[in-house]
Scaffold this active site. Structure first.
Site, short mmCIF file in Angstrom:
data_model
loop_
_atom_site.label_atom_id
_atom_site.label_comp_id
_atom_site.label_asym_id
_atom_site.label_seq_id
_atom_site.Cartn_x
_atom_site.Cartn_y
_atom_site.Cartn_z
N LYS A 182 0.88 -1.19 0.00
CA LYS A 182 0.00 0.00 0.00
C LYS A 182 0.91 1.22 0.00
O LYS A 182 1.47 1.60 1.01
CB LYS A 182 -0.89 -0.02 1.25
CG LYS A 182 -2.25 0.64 1.09
CD LYS A 182 -2.28 2.13 0.99
CE LYS A 182 -2.01 2.96 2.19
NZ LYS A 182 -1.77 4.39 1.81
N GLU B 207 9.14 1.31 11.39
CA GLU B 207 10.19 2.33 11.32
C GLU B 207 9.46 3.67 11.41
O GLU B 207 8.75 4.06 10.50
CB GLU B 207 10.97 2.17 10.02
CG GLU B 207 12.32 2.83 10.08
CD GLU B 207 12.25 4.31 9.76
OE1 GLU B 207 12.04 5.10 10.70
OE2 GLU B 207 12.38 4.65 8.58
N CYS C 84 13.36 10.61 7.94
CA CYS C 84 13.17 10.19 9.34
C CYS C 84 14.43 10.39 10.16
O CYS C 84 14.36 10.56 11.36
CB CYS C 84 12.74 8.73 9.35
SG CYS C 84 13.74 7.70 8.30
N GLU D 75 8.70 15.60 15.90
CA GLU D 75 9.26 15.44 14.56
C GLU D 75 8.56 16.44 13.63
O GLU D 75 7.35 16.37 13.43
CB GLU D 75 9.02 14.01 14.07
CG GLU D 75 9.69 13.74 12.75
CD GLU D 75 9.56 12.28 12.30
OE1 GLU D 75 8.45 11.75 12.35
OE2 GLU D 75 10.57 11.71 11.87
#
Ligand code: NAP
Ligand code: MG
Length: 483
Positions: free
Chosen positions: A179, A255, A289, A386
């Site tokens: 996906k 992750e 990331c 973040e």
């Protein structure tokens, strides 16, 4: 010129099909907000078909299961050759759909083919062990593919994410339903077509573009999916962990991003350190990331560093990512643009000193100026959450012990870095910082040989590295009586 869009449908059983609902969604070019294409919008009905195809392809005596391990590897080597053949086109498409600057897309895709080869080379090195038990019994282990895998991708580096997850699952002998992220479905579909060309049997890899809330949820709740590998936000990672637990106890690899500290010691070469720091946080407009989003600078060089950091940020060439000389492109979409501008406002409100940047560029396309904040404190929002944007937050520190303590005061633990000419500093920091990857006098250096993943809430499991295939295998112990 815009790249040709060849694939916009759902890919199941090596066929291109419309969504069962007939629905499509628009996919955009973040440079000018124009619609690139209408893409089939898969939801639960399509996920059910894709999982059924992957389950058939995984059946005990299927073509895929009977394939020798070295042949699986060979198929993936052919796939790598095709990626190299279509290198220009894939780089162009990635840049067009994601806003990744062309120079970066080119570099990534040249690494991508080697990444596929590295993982492919593990396909025929899946080995168990023998355990003589003494007496009358003898045991050995077999490592066997876990089954149908749901691979859920983020939008930030779509092509590399597709390749790392799909290639590892296939090297292990699994089958997969992918996906892709709603923002960036196009390179995943182009890669599916290359898998067919490489000779993949029908149903082994299926790609269902669509939304997380529908297609993603259907995949994570599906009883025939044995494992989910996900890269994306912490929030969704937790939902996936819950879904896996609440249903059939799927295996999960996550992750989930980070708030990675980069430490610059007084003894560092200032010019070099400033470049690494900028590279660490502004690469791909901060949408990585492992971005160095907490920059700790020792007090002796702090003022000079802040000044130099502002100069570097101001010097980055902003523009259309399709232009080979552009260094700073747009953010992926309007939601991210607004989210990042919101963080910048919050930084100002909470008392950080805005040194440069901070504004949207123009009013078409999702561009934000490379932004530098100084005098950031550990408890400010921009030092804790973040941001996933081009925002460098500079914090001051006095001693190495102090900075290690502060660096570890986070729920994340994906990456960390230190720039120093003192070996003792480097050794102590690397040993004591809580992060899955530590860089010394470099940053963002990654190859498929090195395991990658997070401590703490940055994730579960490791991708890449010589053991990466284990994440897609079950260990079976066979014990035999000798007489
Ligand atoms: P996200 O929501 O975590 O999405 C990642 C993937 O998961 C997408 O394919 C998404 O589909 C899918 N998804 C969403 N909700 C789901 C659910 N309930 N069940 C199963 N799948 C689901 O990330 P995002 O929306 O793209 O970005 C949000 C934030 O995530 C960013 O601000 C950034 O901080 C972080 N992020 C981190 C990384 C990383 O590498 N660690 C990468 C990207 C983003 P949709 O495409 O429909 O949402
Ligand atoms: Mg999303």
């Amino acid at each position: 010129m815009a790249p040709q869009i060849k694939y916009t449908k759902i890919f199941i059983d090596n066929q291109w099909v419309d969504a069962k609902s007939g629905k499509t969604f628009d996919t955009y070019n973040p440079h000018d907000e124009s619609v690139i294409a209408k893409v089939a919008e898969g939801d639960k009905a399509d996920i059910d078909l894709a999982v059924a195809a992957a389950k058939r392809a995984f059946k005990r005596n299927s073509e895929w299961r009977r394939l020798e391990a070295s042949q699986r590897g060979k198929l993936l080597f052919k796939f790598a050759d095709l990626i190299e053949r279509d290198f220009e086109y894939l780089a162009e498409l990635e840049s067009y759909n994601n806003g990744m600057v062309r120079s970066m897309a080119t570099r990534f895709i040249s690494l991508a083919a080697d990444q596929v080869r590295y993982i492919a080379s593990l396909a025929d090195k899946i080995e168990g062990s023998t355990m003589p038990l003494g007496g009358q019994n003898f045991s050995y282990t077999l490592k066997q593919p876990v089954g149908v895998c749901g691979l859920i991708l983020p939008w930030n580096v779509p092509l590399l994410m597709f390749l790392s997850k799909v290639t590892t699952a296939l090297a292990a002998g699994c089958t997969a339903v992918v996906k892709p992220a709603e923002q960036t479905p196009l390179t995943a579909l182009a890669l599916a077509a290359l898998l067919v060309e490489a000779g993949i049997p029908a149903g082994v890899v299926n790609v269902v573009p669509g939304f997380g809330e529908t297609a993603g949820v259907a995949l994570t709740h599906h009883k025939d999916v044995a494992k989910i590998s996900f890269t994306g936000s912490l929030e969704v990672g937790k939902l996936i962990q819950q879904a896996a637990g609440a249903n059939n106890l799927k295996r999960v690899t996550l992750e989930l991003g980070g708030k990675s500290p980069l430490v610059i010691m007084d003894d560092a070469d200032l010019a070099v350190a400033v470049q690494y720091a900028a590279f660490g946080v502004f690469t791909h407009q901060g949408q990585i990331c492992i971005a160095a989003s907490r920059l700790y600078v020792q007090s002796g060089i702090y003022d000079a560093f802040v000044q130099a950091a502002a100069q570097v940020a101001k010097s980055l060439k902003i523009g259309n990512p399709a232009d080979e000389t552009t260094q700073h492109g747009p953010q992926v979409d309007k939601i991210m643009l607004e989210k990042i501008l919101g963080y910048i406002e919050k930084g100002k409100q909470e008392g950080a000193r805005l040194v440069t940047g901070g504004k949207r560029v123009g009013n078409k396309g999702y561009y934000i100026e490379p932004t530098v904040f100084a005098d950031v404190k550990d408890d400010m929002t921009i030092a804790k959450e973040e941001i996933f944007g081009p925002v460098q937050s500079i914090l001051k520190f006095e001693t190495l012990d102090e900075v290690i303590e502060r660096a570890n005061e986070t729920n994340y633990g994906l990456a960390a870095g230190i720039i120093t000419t003192n070996l003792n500093n480097a050794m102590k920091f690397s040993e004591q910082v809580e992060a899955g990857t530590v860089w010394v006098n470099t940053y963002l250096t990654m190859r498929p040989q090195t395991p990658f993943g997070g401590f703490k809430e940055s994730g579960i499991g490791r991708e890449y590295g010589p053991q990466c295939v284990d994440q897609y295998l079950e260990v079976k112990t066979v014990t035999m009586a000798l007489s």
